[in-house]
Motif scaffolding. Sequence first.
Motif, PDB file in Angstrom:
ATOM      1  N   ILE A  53       0.846  -1.194   0.000  1.00  0.00           N
ATOM      2  CA  ILE A  53       0.000   0.000   0.000  1.00  0.00           C
ATOM      3  C   ILE A  53       0.885   1.249   0.000  1.00  0.00           C
ATOM      4  O   ILE A  53       1.733   1.422   0.886  1.00  0.00           O
ATOM      5  CB  ILE A  53      -0.926   0.029   1.235  1.00  0.00           C
ATOM      6  N   ASN A  54       0.681   2.112  -0.994  1.00  0.00           N
ATOM      7  CA  ASN A  54       1.421   3.370  -1.084  1.00  0.00           C
ATOM      8  C   ASN A  54       0.577   4.461  -0.430  1.00  0.00           C
ATOM      9  O   ASN A  54      -0.456   4.875  -0.968  1.00  0.00           O
ATOM     10  CB  ASN A  54       1.709   3.710  -2.552  1.00  0.00           C
ATOM     11  N   LEU A  55       1.009   4.929   0.743  1.00  0.00           N
ATOM     12  CA  LEU A  55       0.218   5.894   1.514  1.00  0.00           C
ATOM     13  C   LEU A  55       0.028   7.200   0.759  1.00  0.00           C
ATOM     14  O   LEU A  55      -1.041   7.836   0.858  1.00  0.00           O
ATOM     15  CB  LEU A  55       0.886   6.154   2.863  1.00  0.00           C
ATOM     16  N   TRP A  56       1.037   7.640   0.039  1.00  0.00           N
ATOM     17  CA  TRP A  56       0.910   8.893  -0.714  1.00  0.00           C
ATOM     18  C   TRP A  56      -0.200   8.793  -1.761  1.00  0.00           C
ATOM     19  O   TRP A  56      -1.012   9.707  -1.915  1.00  0.00           O
ATOM     20  CB  TRP A  56       2.230   9.226  -1.409  1.00  0.00           C
ATOM     21  N   ARG A  57      -0.236   7.682  -2.482  1.00  0.00           N
ATOM     22  CA  ARG A  57      -1.226   7.539  -3.546  1.00  0.00           C
ATOM     23  C   ARG A  57      -2.641   7.414  -2.976  1.00  0.00           C
ATOM     24  O   ARG A  57      -3.587   8.007  -3.501  1.00  0.00           O
ATOM     25  CB  ARG A  57      -0.881   6.320  -4.405  1.00  0.00           C
ATOM     26  N   GLU A  58      -2.766   6.662  -1.890  1.00  0.00           N
ATOM     27  CA  GLU A  58      -4.092   6.502  -1.297  1.00  0.00           C
ATOM     28  C   GLU A  58      -4.575   7.817  -0.693  1.00  0.00           C
ATOM     29  O   GLU A  58      -5.765   8.142  -0.727  1.00  0.00           O
ATOM     30  CB  GLU A  58      -4.074   5.387  -0.256  1.00  0.00           C
ATOM     31  N   TRP A  59      -3.658   8.587  -0.114  1.00  0.00           N
ATOM     32  CA  TRP A  59      -4.004   9.899   0.437  1.00  0.00           C
ATOM     33  C   TRP A  59      -4.523  10.806  -0.681  1.00  0.00           C
ATOM     34  O   TRP A  59      -5.520  11.523  -0.513  1.00  0.00           O
ATOM     35  CB  TRP A  59      -2.786  10.504   1.117  1.00  0.00           C
ATOM     36  N   ALA A  60      -3.851  10.777  -1.822  1.00  0.00           N
ATOM     37  CA  ALA A  60      -4.294  11.611  -2.947  1.00  0.00           C
ATOM     38  C   ALA A  60      -5.716  11.251  -3.365  1.00  0.00           C
ATOM     39  O   ALA A  60      -6.557  12.131  -3.598  1.00  0.00           O
ATOM     40  CB  ALA A  60      -3.329  11.452  -4.121  1.00  0.00           C
ATOM     41  N   LYS A  61      -6.010   9.968  -3.450  1.00  0.00           N
ATOM     42  CA  LYS A  61      -7.367   9.541  -3.841  1.00  0.00           C
ATOM     43  C   LYS A  61      -8.411  10.097  -2.875  1.00  0.00           C
ATOM     44  O   LYS A  61      -9.473  10.597  -3.288  1.00  0.00           O
ATOM     45  CB  LYS A  61      -7.451   8.014  -3.860  1.00  0.00           C
ATOM     46  N   ILE A  62      -8.119  10.008  -1.583  1.00  0.00           N
ATOM     47  CA  ILE A  62      -9.085  10.442  -0.572  1.00  0.00           C
ATOM     48  C   ILE A  62      -9.232  11.957  -0.566  1.00  0.00           C
ATOM     49  O   ILE A  62     -10.342  12.486  -0.448  1.00  0.00           O
ATOM     50  CB  ILE A  62      -8.663   9.913   0.812  1.00  0.00           C
ATOM     51  N   GLU A  63      -8.125  12.685  -0.702  1.00  0.00           N
ATOM     52  CA  GLU A  63      -8.191  14.146  -0.730  1.00  0.00           C
ATOM     53  C   GLU A  63      -8.988  14.635  -1.934  1.00  0.00           C
ATOM     54  O   GLU A  63      -9.720  15.617  -1.858  1.00  0.00           O
ATOM     55  CB  GLU A  63      -6.778  14.746  -0.768  1.00  0.00           C
ATOM     56  N   ILE A  64      -8.846  13.949  -3.035  1.00  0.00           N
ATOM     57  CA  ILE A  64      -9.512  14.384  -4.258  1.00  0.00           C
ATOM     58  C   ILE A  64     -11.006  14.090  -4.211  1.00  0.00           C
ATOM     59  O   ILE A  64     -11.836  14.945  -4.541  1.00  0.00           O
ATOM     60  CB  ILE A  64      -8.860  13.710  -5.484  1.00  0.00           C
ATOM     61  N   THR A  65     -11.384  12.892  -3.779  1.00  0.00           N
ATOM     62  CA  THR A  65     -12.804  12.531  -3.803  1.00  0.00           C
ATOM     63  C   THR A  65     -13.595  13.171  -2.674  1.00  0.00           C
ATOM     64  O   THR A  65     -14.785  13.452  -2.828  1.00  0.00           O
ATOM     65  CB  THR A  65     -12.976  11.008  -3.727  1.00  0.00           C
ATOM     66  N   GLN A  66     -12.968  13.403  -1.494  1.00  0.00           N
ATOM     67  CA  GLN A  66     -13.641  14.035  -0.355  1.00  0.00           C
ATOM     68  C   GLN A  66     -14.996  13.402  -0.050  1.00  0.00           C
ATOM     69  O   GLN A  66     -15.982  14.086   0.225  1.00  0.00           O
ATOM     70  CB  GLN A  66     -13.788  15.542  -0.599  1.00  0.00           C
ATOM     71  N   GLY A  67     -15.049  12.071  -0.116  1.00  0.00           N
ATOM     72  CA  GLY A  67     -16.273  11.369   0.235  1.00  0.00           C
ATOM     73  C   GLY A  67     -17.344  11.369  -0.838  1.00  0.00           C
ATOM     74  O   GLY A  67     -18.430  10.805  -0.634  1.00  0.00           O
ATOM     75  N   GLU A  68     -17.077  11.988  -1.968  1.00  0.00           N
ATOM     76  CA  GLU A  68     -18.083  12.038  -3.031  1.00  0.00           C
ATOM     77  C   GLU A  68     -18.213  10.701  -3.746  1.00  0.00           C
ATOM     78  O   GLU A  68     -19.172  10.493  -4.493  1.00  0.00           O
ATOM     79  CB  GLU A  68     -17.725  13.142  -4.032  1.00  0.00           C
ATOM     80  N   ARG A  69     -17.238   9.820  -3.539  1.00  0.00           N
ATOM     81  CA  ARG A  69     -17.286   8.485  -4.094  1.00  0.00           C
ATOM     82  C   ARG A  69     -16.695   7.547  -3.067  1.00  0.00           C
ATOM     83  O   ARG A  69     -15.714   7.899  -2.396  1.00  0.00           O
ATOM     84  CB  ARG A  69     -16.484   8.421  -5.403  1.00  0.00           C
TER      85      ARG A  69
END
Length: 426
Positions: free
Chosen positions: A326-342
């Motif tokens: 698990i790459n924490l940087w990449r997963e963090w980016a996904k979460i920051e971008i979607t902000q719960g919208e998906r």
Amino acid sequence: MTSRPGWGKGAAVINTDHDPTRPASLPPLPTTILCVSSYFKGHDFLEQARREGCRVILLTLESLLDKPWPREVIDEVFGMSTLNDRRAVVNAVSYLARTREIERVAPLDDYDVELAAHLREHLRIPGMGETTARYFRDKLAMRARAKDRSIPVPDFVHVLNDERVRRFLRTVPAPWLLKPRSEAASLGIKKLEREDEALRVIEELGDDRSRYLLERMIPGQFFHVDSIVSEKRIVFAEAHQYRTSLFEVVNQGGPSATQTVDRSSDLWRELIDVNDRVIEHMGLVRGVTHIEYVRSAEDGRIYFIEAAARVGGSHTADVVEAATGINLWREWAKIEITQGERPYELPPRRHDYAGLVLSLSRQEHPDMSAYTDPEIVWRTPEKTYHAGLIVRADEPSRVRELVEEYAVRFVRDFTAVLPPPTSPTA
């Protein structure tokens, strides 16, 4: 683009080739994310933002503009002489927002967490606000919150009221640690042994004393737990044990080392349980965390030390990825971008064990060719005067053996000792 006074050497680099592999069936995401970084880091975050289809703007320091940022995934790069002048940063970002619809703001370093929160609130952009950010930056705020929620913390006092400070020094056993409230890692921490010494050092702080706290130094074993949080639910957490505390490494020298805790142990379960409580009571809705703990040698309890809402430094993400994939940087980016919208979905993970040994080196380009064990999966990138290795195995005992062996060998082969830093360096 019209130039703006104050941008210094900031250069715009336009790149419009978004990732063609992004599935067309996914709902549209925000088109523009502003990444703020006072350090040269976060490549994987920037690359993932591009992969998610975002237009990426980087705001950094002028002194970092010549660093090898992944320009191929960044649309525009801007530099400022300092990011400490909050009003100037707000004005500069607001100027950019006149012609760019900035929909997300993300910090890439601990020092940028509060600034990013302030920008979000000023621009009314979704994401962590200033109240929650304070719990992950202000050492006094996070300790007071934890204590209020019955999470064990070392005895502490705000270095503000003279009588309360004297009472603390007379009733809480030495040694004590004087800590700045808003620095990162072990920067600026002083170990104090005597009441008269502590009072003198506090007095010398002058008007800055309200920006410090005093804490009992608890002897024991030190740990960090790194987590991914989505909609208040912890979807991933890995616990690692430091070979020695970061304070000792910074102030006494020697290699820093960390290794995955045995997931079948009671210690693992205790760390994960207290980590769950800390994240819940600090109020994090989504993101990543790097939280440090100590297990007291005196009473065996696990005490909360410090929390950060970002990826851990010193190659923490690399050792976590070595163990789990698990790459924490990449997963963090996904979460920051979607902000719960998906809904967020954690990728498939492994359950191996990993360990890191890292040291300043006496040699500009240390020769690590003598380290040949097949468990080695990572070596220090091209960074002068640094030596480092990550090992991976399916048994924690093998990782522990190699980490201990390498830490001893590093002292002989590479380790250089420098005075502890007094200010952050890029």
